[in-house]
Design a protein around this motif. Sequence first.
Motif, PDB file in Angstrom:
ATOM      1  N   MET A 132       1.628   8.694   2.195  1.00 24.96           N
ATOM      2  CA  MET A 132       1.003   7.458   2.426  1.00 24.96           C
ATOM      3  C   MET A 132       2.018   6.386   2.371  1.00 24.96           C
ATOM      4  N   LEU A 175       3.592   6.769   5.793  1.00 25.08           N
ATOM      5  CA  LEU A 175       2.599   6.320   6.955  1.00 25.08           C
ATOM      6  C   LEU A 175       2.347   4.744   7.082  1.00 25.08           C
ATOM      7  N   LEU A 200       3.063   2.561  10.358  1.00 23.15           N
ATOM      8  CA  LEU A 200       2.165   1.698  10.872  1.00 23.15           C
ATOM      9  C   LEU A 200       2.565   0.391  10.912  1.00 23.15           C
ATOM     10  N   TRP A 240      -4.546  13.616   5.545  1.00 26.91           N
ATOM     11  CA  TRP A 240      -5.909  13.759   5.689  1.00 26.91           C
ATOM     12  C   TRP A 240      -6.086  15.104   4.726  1.00 26.91           C
ATOM     13  N   PHE A 246      -5.807  14.357   0.981  1.00 25.41           N
ATOM     14  CA  PHE A 246      -6.733  13.417   0.709  1.00 25.41           C
ATOM     15  C   PHE A 246      -7.953  14.293   0.298  1.00 25.41           C
ATOM     16  N   HIS A 247      -8.145  14.998   1.235  1.00 26.79           N
ATOM     17  CA  HIS A 247      -9.474  16.110   1.007  1.00 26.79           C
ATOM     18  C   HIS A 247      -9.360  16.933  -0.068  1.00 26.79           C
ATOM     19  N   MET A 277      -4.672  -2.749   4.851  1.00 27.31           N
ATOM     20  CA  MET A 277      -3.898  -3.253   3.536  1.00 27.31           C
ATOM     21  C   MET A 277      -4.660  -4.017   2.671  1.00 27.31           C
ATOM     22  N   LEU A 298      -7.187  -2.126   0.693  1.00 28.99           N
ATOM     23  CA  LEU A 298      -6.554  -1.574  -0.165  1.00 28.99           C
ATOM     24  C   LEU A 298      -6.064  -2.357  -1.662  1.00 28.99           C
ATOM     25  N   TRP A 310     -15.353  14.971   1.968  1.00 29.99           N
ATOM     26  CA  TRP A 310     -16.035  13.403   1.829  1.00 29.99           C
ATOM     27  C   TRP A 310     -16.894  13.144   0.919  1.00 29.99           C
ATOM     28  N   ASN A 316     -11.159   2.517  -3.983  1.00 32.52           N
ATOM     29  CA  ASN A 316      -9.505   2.735  -3.465  1.00 32.52           C
ATOM     30  C   ASN A 316      -9.465   3.630  -2.203  1.00 32.52           C
ATOM     31  N   LEU A 317     -10.259   4.593  -2.366  1.00 34.51           N
ATOM     32  CA  LEU A 317     -10.315   5.639  -1.252  1.00 34.51           C
ATOM     33  C   LEU A 317     -10.556   4.986   0.161  1.00 34.51           C
ATOM     34  N   ILE A 321      -7.597   3.453   1.743  1.00 36.23           N
ATOM     35  CA  ILE A 321      -6.636   4.761   2.023  1.00 36.23           C
ATOM     36  C   ILE A 321      -7.161   5.509   3.102  1.00 36.23           C
ATOM     37  N   ALA A 322      -8.342   5.470   3.251  1.00 37.69           N
ATOM     38  CA  ALA A 322      -9.007   6.301   4.545  1.00 37.69           C
ATOM     39  C   ALA A 322      -9.007   5.452   5.721  1.00 37.69           C
ATOM     40  N   LEU A 345      -6.495   3.386   6.250  1.00 37.69           N
ATOM     41  CA  LEU A 345      -4.970   3.840   6.808  1.00 37.69           C
ATOM     42  C   LEU A 345      -4.918   5.063   7.661  1.00 37.69           C
ATOM     43  N   GLY A 346      -5.680   6.160   6.972  1.00 38.52           N
ATOM     44  CA  GLY A 346      -5.730   7.444   7.597  1.00 38.52           C
ATOM     45  C   GLY A 346      -6.344   7.530   8.952  1.00 38.52           C
ATOM     46  N   GLY A 347      -7.358   6.744   9.215  1.00 35.97           N
ATOM     47  CA  GLY A 347      -8.068   6.804  10.290  1.00 35.97           C
ATOM     48  C   GLY A 347      -7.576   6.034  11.367  1.00 35.97           C
ATOM     49  N   LEU A 348      -6.612   5.091  11.160  1.00 30.21           N
ATOM     50  CA  LEU A 348      -6.098   3.983  12.064  1.00 30.21           C
ATOM     51  C   LEU A 348      -5.673   4.688  13.367  1.00 30.21           C
ATOM     52  N   ALA A 378      -9.016  15.088   9.472  1.00 29.59           N
ATOM     53  CA  ALA A 378      -9.920  14.125   8.819  1.00 29.59           C
ATOM     54  C   ALA A 378     -11.384  14.613   8.468  1.00 29.59           C
TER      55      ALA A 378
END
Lengths: 287, 145
Positions: free
Chosen positions: A59, A62, A66, A224, A227-228, B33, B36, B78, B91-92, B95-96, B98-101, B136
């Motif tokens: 993270m 990342l 980004l 991901w 995360f999961h 951000m 977050l 999920w 908080n997730l 974070i999700a 950021l991961g999905g961007l 994802a």
Amino acid sequence: MTAADPTAWWVWPTVLFLVTTMLGIVTVVGGLGGGTIFVPLVSGFFPFHLDFVRAAGLMVALSGALSAGPDLLKKNLADLRLALPVALVTSASAIVGAKIGLALPTQPLQIALGGIVIAIMFVMLFARRADFPEVSAGDRLSRALGITGVYHEASLGRLVEWRVHRTWAALALFVLIGLMAGMFGIGAGWANVPVLNLVMGAPLKVAAGTSVFLLATTDTAAAWVYFHEGAVLPMIVVPSVMGMMIGARIGVRVLAVARPRSIRVVVVGVLLFAGVRLFLKGLGLWN
Amino acid sequence: MELTPRSPLTLPEPTREQIVFAAILRAGTGLSMLALVLGFLLYLGGLVPPLVPIGELPRYWGFSASHYLAATGLPRGWGWMGLVGHGDILNLVGIAMLGGLTIVCYLAILPVLLRKRDGAYSVIVALELIVLLLAASGLLVAAGH
């Protein structure tokens, strides 16, 4: 950890925030990726399990990628035509790496990570860099994909046209890079740049910019998986990301007055120390 | 490599797909951000009670991820979405995001590439989307357990 940590809950996250802020400064000034030094340092010296540290490391890398991505893309320093085929390979292999990394026991992972971190230190110390590698003609694959570009080299005050070769060989190396990034949660800039620059022949600045873009995709895929699998602990991730972001902003200002070479020596020293620590921790010789 | 002080080269504008990618990345990173930081402040401030009491975290952060989930009863994949009313789980969301961007960026450039009839890169981006969406989706969790 089997017993409760007697330290107050806020102590370690606060120390983590302060340490990552310092790391953010040091990595900008030293020209390194944050994830590469974050994982060995935090997993070596903090009480957090390696699973949580690797997820936080991804993270951190990342978030940095980004944040830097838009400017690099707009200045043509990260090239999509170069990055996209590579990103496909690294992201797919990073998922496999993450699954392997989460399935393996901690001790062999610590030993392997310690060894890799020491190897990274040597790469940083001794790897050659070629500002403008000579590529007389692109290979068949790069020509078919039209991987070529032009960027403005400010240090020369002129435009530089570039093309790449040895694309298949580089893609094979990127499979390994993606696997390691996913398995150990380390940013892969230390490996991306030499392969893009020395193997494919991209100019150093294009290699560095494209590497940052690559991290955004590679680390997304691996993150991901972590995360999961429940490895993303906000109390570790958020202070780390925020610390690194704040540190990077301070680092940009410090860069104007700092001596990057001295900072780089410090970073290499920290990497060596953290790598040895992890290696011995994995062997049960330094707990 | 060609250094071209006198050549007729001109600096090309970034491609349309690079501009689209950069614009989404810039806006999305700021938004993620913000989410977050806000989520974390709500969590730290105790305004939204956490699922795992904050003072008990040191008992868990030395566990492996699978041990942590087993000890706290948190779900894989999920499943956390159903618990988002808790401060730690909230908080997730950031974070999700950021991961999905990156996924959103790839989704946005695919039509641009298709319109340009750039077949090879349209296929590469489509494959990249499959890879990222697979990661994802959480389907790989089910496959591994």
